[in-house]
Design an enzyme around this catalytic site. Sequence first.
Site, PDB file in Angstrom:
ATOM      1  CE1 TYR A   1      -4.335  -1.940   4.995  1.00 24.34           C
ATOM      2  CE2 TYR A   1      -3.416   0.234   4.527  1.00 24.34           C
ATOM      3  CZ  TYR A   1      -3.920  -0.975   4.083  1.00 24.34           C
ATOM      4  OH  TYR A   1      -4.017  -1.227   2.731  1.00 24.34           O
TER       5      TYR A   1
ATOM      6  CB  SER B   1      -0.891   0.004   1.247  1.00 26.68           C
ATOM      7  OG  SER B   1      -1.481   1.274   1.458  1.00 26.68           O
TER       8      SER B   1
END
Length: 260
Positions: free
Chosen positions: A164, A151
């Site tokens: 995350y 990501s």
Amino acid sequence: MTGARRIALVTGGRRGIGRAIAYALADRGFDVVINDLERDASADETLAGIAERGGKGAFVTGSVSDIDDHERIVSEAWDALGPIACLVNNAGVQTAYRGDMLDVPVESFDRLISVNLRGSYFLTQRIAKRMIAQPVTEPTRPDRSVIFISSGNAVIATQAQADYCISKSGIAMMATLYALRLAEYGIAVHEVRPGIIKTDMTADVFEKYDNWARSGGFPLARWGEPEDVGNTVGVLAAGLLPYSTGHAFHVDGGIHIRRT
């Protein structure tokens, strides 16, 4: 692509980015095994899409977070279509808590690390050993690959998604380390960093990011589509960048660019 079709395994492959990756691989001459938590209508739709693109498809049920189940998952994937030439570690989860990082619940942190980081590490470890056991003709021109879907949050800090971000930054280092370890066996390792992609995972923040995109928050002022990620993976898996390994490819419309 001419000749025999190669085999890919895509984790988290039944819908969203995973489906787009499976389709792109099929278009690039791969037969594709998809792995996910359950075989449902979405999984069957993805398998049908692989067939429409000229590829064979197979489904293996299982969670990458269950390390004890990895041997079964890998064996079933290997037996379904043949030796795996490309592993795409796509399975992942978003934070269950958006808020102050001082209040992140242990359960949310552990879930992210278990799926996004720990599961990918040990699944790759197991498949890499099988790949190494297969002969390679020209290791300086890799014909096999491991691709990690991380990501933009591997490098972009978002305090409201602290757990995350930590899991994705761990994937970035994991990809680098595997690139070093597997190069001599003709196995390239790549990391793909999606930005804001229109999927079920971003549905709850659609309005926030849609306004940001429209107001110039993204240099390429549109939402990313799953196909943007899929096409990038297809190029990498097909070996069209044969002198690249250990690199991170941003698929984010330029969000990662530092501006003043």
